[in-house]
Write an enzyme that holds these catalytic residues in place. Structure first.
Site, PDB file in Angstrom:
ATOM      1  CE1 TYR A 201      -3.809   2.301   0.240  1.00 57.33           C
ATOM      2  CE2 TYR A 201      -2.658   3.297   2.090  1.00 57.33           C
ATOM      3  CZ  TYR A 201      -3.668   3.322   1.150  1.00 57.33           C
ATOM      4  OH  TYR A 201      -4.549   4.385   1.123  1.00 57.33           O
ATOM      5  CE  LYS A 236     -10.808   9.467 -11.282  1.00 58.49           C
ATOM      6  NZ  LYS A 236     -10.845   8.749 -12.586  1.00 58.49           N
ATOM      7  NE  ARG A 290     -15.563   4.896 -16.800  1.00 57.55           N
ATOM      8  CZ  ARG A 290     -14.786   4.363 -15.885  1.00 57.55           C
ATOM      9  NH1 ARG A 290     -14.498   3.075 -15.928  1.00 57.55           N
ATOM     10  NH2 ARG A 290     -14.283   5.096 -14.912  1.00 57.55           N
TER      11      ARG A 290
HETATM   12  C1  MV4 Z   1      -3.830   1.703  -4.187  1.00 56.24           C
HETATM   13  C2  MV4 Z   1      -3.434   2.736  -3.323  1.00 56.24           C
HETATM   14  C3  MV4 Z   1      -2.219   2.635  -2.723  1.00 56.24           C
HETATM   15  N1  MV4 Z   1      -1.438   1.560  -2.947  1.00 56.24           N
HETATM   16  N2  MV4 Z   1      -3.023   0.658  -4.376  1.00 56.24           N
HETATM   17  C4  MV4 Z   1      -8.163   3.487  -5.167  1.00 56.24           C
HETATM   18  C5  MV4 Z   1      -9.038   3.190  -6.319  1.00 56.24           C
HETATM   19  C6  MV4 Z   1      -8.511   1.994  -7.020  1.00 56.24           C
HETATM   20  N3  MV4 Z   1      -8.373   2.291  -8.411  1.00 56.24           N
HETATM   21  C7  MV4 Z   1      -7.209   1.709  -6.342  1.00 56.24           C
HETATM   22  N4  MV4 Z   1      -7.008   2.695  -5.322  1.00 56.24           N
HETATM   23  C8  MV4 Z   1      -5.840   2.765  -4.627  1.00 56.24           C
HETATM   24  N5  MV4 Z   1      -4.987   1.725  -4.818  1.00 56.24           N
HETATM   25  C9  MV4 Z   1      -1.841   0.604  -3.755  1.00 56.24           C
HETATM   26  N6  MV4 Z   1      -1.051  -0.443  -3.965  1.00 56.24           N
HETATM   27  C10 MV4 Z   1      -4.301   3.806  -3.119  1.00 56.24           C
HETATM   28  C11 MV4 Z   1      -5.516   3.821  -3.751  1.00 56.24           C
HETATM   29  C12 MV4 Z   1      -6.349   4.932  -3.408  1.00 56.24           C
HETATM   30  C13 MV4 Z   1      -6.574   5.962  -4.293  1.00 56.24           C
HETATM   31  C14 MV4 Z   1      -6.054   5.948  -5.553  1.00 56.24           C
HETATM   32  C15 MV4 Z   1      -6.304   6.956  -6.412  1.00 56.24           C
HETATM   33  C16 MV4 Z   1      -7.089   8.010  -6.010  1.00 56.24           C
HETATM   34  C17 MV4 Z   1      -7.643   8.048  -4.763  1.00 56.24           C
HETATM   35  C18 MV4 Z   1      -7.377   7.030  -3.889  1.00 56.24           C
HETATM   36  C19 MV4 Z   1      -7.932   7.100  -2.617  1.00 56.24           C
HETATM   37  C20 MV4 Z   1      -7.691   6.084  -1.764  1.00 56.24           C
HETATM   38  C21 MV4 Z   1      -6.907   5.005  -2.150  1.00 56.24           C
END
Ligand code: MV4
Length: 448
Positions: A201, A236, A290
């Protein structure tokens, strides 16, 4: 060329698609639910058919109703927009069985891109960076083993998930079993697929996505990135292009990798490669198959009409430009105007719009289905419009956006316009200090 397009959607995106079709001189067919009879997309289209009651499951998601209208109206193509049926591979197959062109990728390539474990594997095979992670796991012990290597926190993700659904952050060894079980159960319930895997993470990354387009002849281009880090609970709120965190050199690298990803997936149509950016390091996260809400900021800096290009490609035509023709100019920001009360935890605030005056002028674009007297319905998402501004640089664009927000009048319901003014005026926005956790930390009072 496609002869007639049915738009399997509503709201602003239905209007966006109708406008693109009209410029391409393709007649359009709208479909609508009973309470949507007064919606603008209904009057904008050449023909319109009611397909069911208010519930999405019985109208905008009803495959039999939509296919029937396509067949009776003589539409030879369906544009799904975003949401609803846009990422439903079964729908793609059903369209094909009825001789209707789905404007988007093949079901095969949708499945390959949409399954996160499969997509990750394809990226690894092609040398595209992904976050350190595991294959599909069926024993929580494997999570502990993985975390011993990379350290906590780690994140468990459903391979069928996306956009923030089906994920669990694990902060320490004690949380592993419960998080694993919950994630599997949720994934099974939500996606009918219990497969999960685990990633390291990343703390406070930026959400950067690259717009890509591929035609049926294997030509693929990218149109640079969008920064979508200003979000709340994976919704968003503000998007911009380009990202201030992406240098020209990094843009070229990410763009080349995005193109490589599209080629590896044999993907045709418009799409988005989502990356997490952590300093100078970027990692493939997922692909969206999309057209996205925020495509407009890319259009504003590239002067390329993504919707028209998408429809031309679906007709079997060649991309109308090459990578060398792509020139990104200036800066664009999009503010999502939602019928929500940001002072009450962004609570949806549907109802009748009293007065409506949209801004305009040089570098100002409004994509909206709203008008004075329009009833914002509680059954669908709360997006009532998008305000997109262009400027010669970020500061020029920010000032224009504030001018436009100040001129945007919507009475009768609460909207996110005051929220956007607050953000655009803040030091944090000016200094680009807003990351993916900012809004949740600052604005969400309850349920945190
Ligand atoms: C993550 C991350 C941090 N580390 N994966 C959020 C949506 C989904 N597409 C995947 N997401 C995330 N994956 C890893 N390995 C943090 C997020 C995330 C996030 C990503 C983009 C925009 C906003 C976010 C808000 C919380 C967590």
């Amino acid at each position: 060329m496609i002869k007639k397009v049915l738009i399997a959607n509503r709201g602003e995106i239905a209007i966006r698609i109708i406008r693109a079709c009209r410029e391409l001189q393709i007649p359009t067919v709208a479909v609508y639910s009973e309470p949507d009879a007064g919606s603008l997309h209904v009057s904008y289209a050449d023909e319109a058919y009611c397909i069911g009651p208010k519930e999405s499951s019985k109208s905008y998601l009803s495959i039999p109703a939509i296919i029937s209208v396509a067949l009776t109206s003589g539409a030879d193509a369906i544009h799904p927009g975003y949401g609803f049926l846009s990422e439903n591979a079964d729908f793609v197959d059903i369209c094909k069985e009825h001789g209707i062109k789905f404007i988007g990728p093949s079901s095969d390539s949708m499945n390959k891109a949409g399954d996160k474990a499969t997509a990750r594997k394809t990226m690894i095979e092609n040398g595209i960076p992904v976050t350190p992670g595991t294959d599909i796991i069926d024993d929580p012990k494997e999570i502990k083993k993985f975390a011993k290597k990379v350290g906590y926190p780690v994140i468990i993700k459903a391979t069928a998930g996306g956009g923030g659904k089906g994920m669990r952050i694990v902060n320490n060894e004690n949380e592993v079993e419960e998080a694993f079980n919950l994630c599997q159960t949720e994934a099974l319930k939500a996606f009918n697929n219990k497969d999960v895997y685990c990633e390291k993470y990343l703390l406070n990354p930026r959400h950067i996505e690259v717009q890509v387009i591929g035609d049926s002849r294997g030509n693929v281009v990218h149109l640079g990135e969008r920064d979508c880090s200003i979000q709340r609970r994976h919704q968003k709120l503000i998007e911009e292009a380009p990202s201030v965190f992406v240098s020209e050199k990094l843009r070229k690298k990410m763009g080349d990798d995005a193109v490589k990803a599209v080629k590896a997936l044999k993907y045709e149509g418009v799409g988005t490669i989502e990356f997490l950016l952590d300093g100078e390091n970027y990692y493939f996260m997922e692909m969206n198959t999309r057209v996205q809400v925020e495509h407009c900021v890319t259009e504003m800096i590239s002067m390329i009409d993504i919707l028209k290009e998408q429809i031309r490609i679906a007709s079997g035509m060649k991309l109308s430009f090459s990578q060398d023709d792509v020139e990104l100019k200036g800066h664009a920001i999009e503010c999502r105007i939602n019928a929500e009360d940001h002072e009450r935890n962004f609570m949806p605030n549907p109802g009748k719009i009293g007065g409506y005056v949209a801004p305009g002028g040089f570098g100002v674009r409004v994509d909206s289905h709203a008008y004075a007297g329009y009833d914002v319905l509680p059954y669908y998402d709360s997006l009532i419009g998008k305000l997109i501004c262009w400027g010669k640089d970020r500061e020029d664009c920010r000032k224009r956006m504030l001018m436009a927000l100040n001129q945007y009048v919507i009475t009768g319901i609460k909207t996110t316009i005051p929220f956007h003014k607050e953000i655009l005026n803040s030091e944090d926005f000016i200094k680009s200090k807003i990351d993916t956790s900012y809004i949740d930390n600052k604005y969400s009072k309850a349920n945190k």
